[in-house]
Design an enzyme around this catalytic site. Structure first.
Site, PDB file in Angstrom:
ATOM      1  N   HIS A  34      -5.072   2.201  -0.827  1.00 40.76           N
ATOM      2  CA  HIS A  34      -5.666   1.038  -0.350  1.00 40.76           C
ATOM      3  C   HIS A  34      -6.650   0.800  -1.436  1.00 40.76           C
ATOM      4  O   HIS A  34      -7.748   1.437  -1.660  1.00 40.76           O
ATOM      5  CB  HIS A  34      -6.164   1.538   0.955  1.00 40.76           C
ATOM      6  CG  HIS A  34      -6.695   0.357   1.675  1.00 40.76           C
ATOM      7  ND1 HIS A  34      -7.393  -0.829   1.259  1.00 40.76           N
ATOM      8  CD2 HIS A  34      -7.163   0.510   3.044  1.00 40.76           C
ATOM      9  CE1 HIS A  34      -7.728  -1.497   2.143  1.00 40.76           C
ATOM     10  NE2 HIS A  34      -7.835  -0.722   3.210  1.00 40.76           N
ATOM     11  N   LYS A  44       0.677  -1.303   0.023  1.00 42.04           N
ATOM     12  CA  LYS A  44      -0.185   0.040  -0.176  1.00 42.04           C
ATOM     13  C   LYS A  44       0.855   1.197  -0.003  1.00 42.04           C
ATOM     14  O   LYS A  44       0.393   2.222  -0.279  1.00 42.04           O
ATOM     15  CB  LYS A  44      -0.935  -0.003   1.263  1.00 42.04           C
ATOM     16  CG  LYS A  44      -2.000  -0.908   1.206  1.00 42.04           C
ATOM     17  CD  LYS A  44      -3.008  -0.866   2.501  1.00 42.04           C
ATOM     18  CE  LYS A  44      -4.158  -2.121   2.101  1.00 42.04           C
ATOM     19  NZ  LYS A  44      -3.586  -3.275   2.690  1.00 42.04           N
ATOM     20  N   PHE A  82     -12.960  -3.153   7.865  1.00 43.33           N
ATOM     21  CA  PHE A  82     -13.835  -2.434   8.733  1.00 43.33           C
ATOM     22  C   PHE A  82     -14.967  -3.470   9.374  1.00 43.33           C
ATOM     23  O   PHE A  82     -15.384  -4.305   8.574  1.00 43.33           O
ATOM     24  CB  PHE A  82     -14.670  -1.258   7.859  1.00 43.33           C
ATOM     25  CG  PHE A  82     -13.936  -0.101   7.802  1.00 43.33           C
ATOM     26  CD1 PHE A  82     -12.703   0.243   8.251  1.00 43.33           C
ATOM     27  CD2 PHE A  82     -14.555   1.033   7.140  1.00 43.33           C
ATOM     28  CE1 PHE A  82     -11.983   1.130   8.132  1.00 43.33           C
ATOM     29  CE2 PHE A  82     -13.904   2.107   6.809  1.00 43.33           C
ATOM     30  CZ  PHE A  82     -12.598   2.339   7.267  1.00 43.33           C
TER      31      PHE A  82
END
Length: 564
Positions: free
Chosen positions: A491, A486, A551
């Site tokens: 991302h 990354k 998440f």
């Protein structure tokens, strides 16, 4: 009353089974350690004498045996028998309910109740056939036979395809990573002057020519176009030509490519059109916005009829897809799987949403320096877009068709932090558990892992928590090297795990690991001895680990190794 009605079918079955014993000379009656219950009447005793044998069940001890033993012993002693002729010619089930006498005694200690509709129906069924079989198999036969141990099917990587900010060709992509080329730049797709973040890992030039039909290219969302292109490139890289395709058992070939965000652009355009009229909406806006449609369209194009679905676990999407695809092969359900992830969320609503989360870097003046995992001056992650697809194949299947084998999939795992929507667990519990489960599932010793492609997104808390978890799992292993893809491409959300898995496999193939760019001032607690520096490094990889977290506390880890 309730106890009696519940017990009646059981009592009936027990009597039918046991009365048959007296009619079979091959099954001598057993004696009982209990005496005949005094509460039973002489009439009940007489009723139990079988006409063809004249055997007294009380003197032989059968009823007292039932009266005193456990239900388990009763069943195991009588399971395989059928009722004798005397029982079959009797009044059936209703008579058996009363065989204990007219004194009101029942097996469970309560008075028998009048027959209900269910019992009457069972009684009629008893008269319909003399030989009413007991529908229970002997206990010895119930025990399932253990299947002989079989050798686990091995899974290998035979093809890869990418669409990324640093290249759409596999070799170009990895060579740019080795050279430390950054794909982060100012956003050009739309005017983002009003946003505090105006940079991203945006794909500047992309063509579907030769990969996707022109008509579909005009209608579909970019996430789908990236997926279709990367998927077909993986097939081409894997040597799956038209001739090979014609020989495949397409019922044993599947597609499992996910997306975290789906067709955001198509859906957003539909909302704008709806402001005018529903008649202005794209009729494909709903199917082209769903995360599963990319996999479905690719399978339709290829004619692959095996497992086809998508998984959406935020930024961990790709790893979840890869792990499940491999499991389909291991279980023998498929021989070949296309798997990975794709996302294209660099549009106003996507950028605005992450800005609102306060998750993005605002280093607009120097885009190439914005993504800086583990550096003390990092200020958030940089959005990226693209797709990564791996062609997984059962080893023997790959060998039969002469496929080039990049690496072997060893195993992996996924867990959940169960802690917070966006923040990692402060103790790194979920990450540690995930890595340990992956090692156990793959049968890999932790000291054998000498390369880790970390999730490291350049967020203040996430980078440190992951690094601390790695230290807890692997200790201060001087041979361990850690980097973050990354730092150069940003991302890629749901596509990040697959693109980084491709980078991991390329590291195994080439023997070179790419640098960590922008790591100028390592944060406190970060051991730079474990991190790859600003230049590529030569490394003979024994086992490689690729991490991906999302998440919602989704954690996933995959292990690859050189094929031997």
């Amino acid at each position: 009353m309730a106890a009696s009605s519940v017990a009646s079918p059981l009592c009936t079955w027990l009597v039918a089974a046991c009365m048959s014993v007296a009619c079979e000379k091959d099954h001598p009656l057993k004696s009982s350690m209990f005496q005949t219950p005094k509460r039973l009447s002489r009439w009940a005793k007489r009723r139990l004498q079988c006409s063809n044998g004249g055997v007294d069940y009380f003197s032989s001890g059968w009823i007292s045996s039932f009266y005193g033993s456990s239900i388990h012993n009763l069943m195991s002693s009588c399971l395989a028998f059928e009722p004798c002729e005397a029982y079959s010619s009797s009044k059936g089930l209703s008579s058996s309910l009363a065989f204990f006498g007219d004194n009101g005694f029942s097996l469970f200690g309560s008075k028998p109740s009048p027959m209900n509709h269910r019992q009457r129906r069972m009684n009629r069924a008893a008269h319909s056939d003399k030989n009413m079989a007991v529908a229970v198999k002997p206990a010895a036969e119930v025990t399932a036979k253990k299947k002989p141990l079989t050798k686990q099917r091995r899974v290998v990587v035979t093809g890869m395809g990418v669409v990324t900010p640093v290249g759409h060709d596999l070799d170009v992509f990895y060579n740019n990573l080795l050279e430390g080329v950054s794909g982060i730049s100012e956003i050009e797709a739309f005017d983002c002057a009003q946003f505090p973040t105006r940079i991203a890992g945006e794909i500047k030039s992309f063509s579907t020519d030769g990969w996707v039909a022109p008509k579909l290219s005009k209608r579909a969302d970019k996430f789908m176009l990236y997926m279709l292109t990367a998927g077909k490139k993986a097939l081409a890289d894997g040597g799956v030509t038209e001739d090979v395709m014609s020989e495949l058992d397409k019922a044993r070939c599947g597609v499992l490519i996910g997306s975290a965000m789906g067709g955001m652009k198509v859906f957003n355009d539909a909302i704008e059109a709806l402001r005018i009229s529903y008649r202005k909406m794209n009729p494909f806006c709903v199917p082209f916005a769903t995360t599963n449609m990319g996999s479905a369209m690719l399978a339709m194009d290829l004619g692959w009829m095996g497992p086809n679905y998508s998984i959406s676990t935020a930024c961990a999407t790709s790893n979840f897809c890869i792990l499940n695809a491999a499991n389909h092969i291991i279980r023998g359900e498929t021989d070949m799987m296309l798997c990975g992830g794709s996302d294209a969320a660099i549009i106003p609503i996507g950028l605005g949403g992450f800005v609102a989360c306060r998750a993005l870097s605002q280093r607009n003046s120097d885009p190439a320096k914005a993504s800086r995992p583990w550096d003390i001056n990092r200020d958030g992650f940089v959005m990226g877009e693209g797709a990564g697809v791996l062609l997984l194949e059962e080893l023997e299947h790959a060998k039969r068709r002469g496929a080039n084998i990049y690496a072997e999939f060893l195993g992996g795992s996924f867990t959940c932090d169960a802690y917070h929507m966006t923040e990692p667990h402060p103790e790194g519990t979920g990450v540690v558990l995930c890595i340990e489960k992956a090692l156990a599932q793959a049968g890999v010793a932790r000291e054998d892992v000498n390369y880790i492609n970390a999730h490291a997104t350049s967020t203040p808390s996430g980078d440190l928590k992951e690094f601390q978890a790695l230290i807890r799992c692997f200790g201060q292993n001087p041979k361990l090297r850690v980097n973050s893809t990354k730092s150069m491409i940003g991302h890629l959300l749901g596509a990040s795990g697959a693109v980084e898995a491709v980078a991991t496999v390329k590291a195994i193939q080439t023997g070179w690991v790419h640098p960590n760019i922008n790591l100028e001032n390592p944060d406190q607690g970060v051991d730079t001895n474990l991190l790859v520096g600003s230049k590529k490094e030569r490394l003979d990889i024994k086992v490689a680990l690729s991490n991906s977290f999302g998440f919602g506390g989704h954690n996933s880890s995959i292990l690859f190794a050189p094929y031997k």
